[in-house]
Design a protein around this motif. Sequence first.
Motif, PDB file in Angstrom:
ATOM      1  N   TYR A   1       0.767  -1.192   0.079  1.00  0.00           N
ATOM      2  CA  TYR A   1      -0.012  -0.059   0.006  1.00  0.00           C
ATOM      3  C   TYR A   1       0.847   1.044   0.014  1.00  0.00           C
ATOM      4  O   TYR A   1       1.499   1.576   1.053  1.00  0.00           O
ATOM      5  CB  TYR A   1      -0.997   0.009   1.248  1.00  0.00           C
ATOM      6  N   ARG A   2       0.938   1.826  -1.054  1.00  0.00           N
ATOM      7  CA  ARG A   2       1.820   3.212  -1.337  1.00  0.00           C
ATOM      8  C   ARG A   2       3.105   3.156  -0.753  1.00  0.00           C
ATOM      9  O   ARG A   2       3.630   3.856   0.024  1.00  0.00           O
ATOM     10  CB  ARG A   2       1.076   4.267  -0.779  1.00  0.00           C
TER      11      ARG A   2
ATOM     12  N   LEU B   1      -7.644  -2.055   1.483  1.00  0.00           N
ATOM     13  CA  LEU B   1      -6.549  -1.053   1.192  1.00  0.00           C
ATOM     14  C   LEU B   1      -6.087  -1.178  -0.475  1.00  0.00           C
ATOM     15  O   LEU B   1      -6.004  -0.157  -0.957  1.00  0.00           O
ATOM     16  CB  LEU B   1      -5.340  -1.444   1.750  1.00  0.00           C
ATOM     17  N   GLY B   2      -6.642  -2.205  -0.872  1.00  0.00           N
ATOM     18  CA  GLY B   2      -6.458  -2.183  -2.699  1.00  0.00           C
ATOM     19  C   GLY B   2      -7.451  -1.223  -3.037  1.00  0.00           C
ATOM     20  O   GLY B   2      -7.029  -0.598  -4.176  1.00  0.00           O
TER      21      GLY B   2
ATOM     22  N   GLU C   1      -6.403   2.454  -2.381  1.00  0.00           N
ATOM     23  CA  GLU C   1      -5.169   2.896  -3.229  1.00  0.00           C
ATOM     24  C   GLU C   1      -5.538   3.449  -4.386  1.00  0.00           C
ATOM     25  O   GLU C   1      -4.905   4.240  -5.147  1.00  0.00           O
ATOM     26  CB  GLU C   1      -4.183   1.752  -3.275  1.00  0.00           C
TER      27      GLU C   1
ATOM     28  N   ALA D   1      -7.405  -0.801   8.000  1.00  0.00           N
ATOM     29  CA  ALA D   1      -7.340   0.180   6.816  1.00  0.00           C
ATOM     30  C   ALA D   1      -7.369   1.776   7.154  1.00  0.00           C
ATOM     31  O   ALA D   1      -6.569   2.476   6.860  1.00  0.00           O
ATOM     32  CB  ALA D   1      -8.428  -0.194   5.642  1.00  0.00           C
TER      33      ALA D   1
ATOM     34  N   THR E   1      -4.232   4.064   6.776  1.00  0.00           N
ATOM     35  CA  THR E   1      -4.278   5.349   5.819  1.00  0.00           C
ATOM     36  C   THR E   1      -4.100   6.704   6.773  1.00  0.00           C
ATOM     37  O   THR E   1      -3.728   7.685   6.070  1.00  0.00           O
ATOM     38  CB  THR E   1      -5.597   5.547   5.425  1.00  0.00           C
TER      39      THR E   1
END
Length: 531
Positions: free
Chosen positions: A247-248, A268-269, A272, A442, A446
């Motif tokens: 994730y990033r 998260l996918g 993103e 998540a 984030t």
Amino acid sequence: MRRDFEAPGRSPVYAREAAVATSHPLATSAALEVLQSGGNAVDAAIAAAAVQTVVEPQMTGLGGDLFAIVTEADGRMAGFNGSGAAPKALSPELLAERGITAIEATSPHAVTVPGAVRAWETLLKAHGSRSFKQLLKRAIDYAQNGYPVAPRVNRDWQEAVGKLQSNAAATKYYLPKGEAPAIGDIMKFPHMAETLQAIADGGADAFYTGAIAEDIIATLKGLGGVMTLEDLAAAHTTAVAPVVRDYRGHTIAELPPNGQGVIALVMLGLLERFDLGSLSPIGPERFHLEMEAARIAYGVRDKFITDPNYMDIGHARLLSEDYIDQLSHLIRMDRKLPEVPGNSLAPQTDTIYLTVVDKDGLSVSLIQSVFQPFGSGILAPKSGVMLHNRGFSFKATPGHANTVAGGKRPMHTIIPAFGLKDGHPWLSFGVMGGHYQACGHAHLITNIVDYGMDPQMAIDFPRMFFDRETHALEAEKLIPASTLDGLKGFGHEVRRSSEPIGGSQAIMIDRAKGLLIAGSDPRKDGHAAGY
């Protein structure tokens, strides 16, 4: 983001040698004591978890399950699935013969084999350096000689009085004077102390065989349960490879099913694929996007996630880029998705999560639970073991991914997690709160990655989740009214949550500065500490 020192809150703990974060101060102290006496992170985590079975009995216990991720300083990870299975004799046919169409929360059929004690022993053998005799001392002392009831524990205890009153042994053990103990009352559990001492002397076999096991089985059989001594003796912890997704620029690791960890990765996918960092962290657009991703991901969970031996599709397929692309196209930034098929969430549940990082860089992310408050409410009276009700997640009728079957592990909500950056340990974290946990992972990630929050700020930050039946959004009180109004404009039904949403602990590993940065959730009684 920087902390506003004129607002309520606290700073994260900065430490050089070791750090621990738990949801109860006595557990944090127990872990620190082990670390400072030369024990490692696994030793400290087990000592803390054992204390919490005594001092947070509404959240965890010897009669519950456990999952953990242990990470070496070089980034190698090992996963442990310490969840128990349904009794071999339990089946939809047996339940149908007895006229049971749904497994109730307080039913003996909701009690699956408790896996936590076996998991403690497995973790110790694989990564520990101390014995049960050394590590259970504090837990035994608190059970035998007493401990003061903390404020959040008291609140939860009061709400479970009705359940405890339905079982004579639980009433005697947990409701002195017929009511929940007050804040600061000293509670003692002598039978539990004897059971902990038996484990300290004889290992996990003292729990799964002999007098303790006989007490558990006799209690369940007296209520119509079908668990046997052979079911208990067969309890085992499964070594599993964590499932990872980037994730990033950060690699997030979760455990594979029967837990819901892959659903956090699905969320998260989805997130993103949007420019989350350009949105206000407390604004309606951010929460709309997060809740839509959650509703979709939980629809996937309820359709597919169960014991992997019974899944129709592999978890790798659920994390494939083309599948997440397909799901992401369902999200509209200007309005709510009317329906998400296949979504049927169960009630909120109770859990403890803790994390420890030691001076050698060994990290433990551990979560343990009795599922609902005080589990099934069924207490084995001679051993003092409160039995969980994880089997409440099972469907009693055929045709569902999570239909009950003998020897099958139910879908689990409790999930530990870990993050790597550039292949090195970066964040040991977890979120409590039953079904919220995947969404909470998540939300926490984030907060840190997209909004630059430190671990304590990310934990403190207000949360939102959705009602299991109506999909109405439930917002903590610190989310501003303007955000709720904006969400209503997108088509959401929104209301204030009646209670805090979950809890969390996290330790960030800053390799460049040689620091550990730890946070613990103010929604619970605990704290982070280090040295």
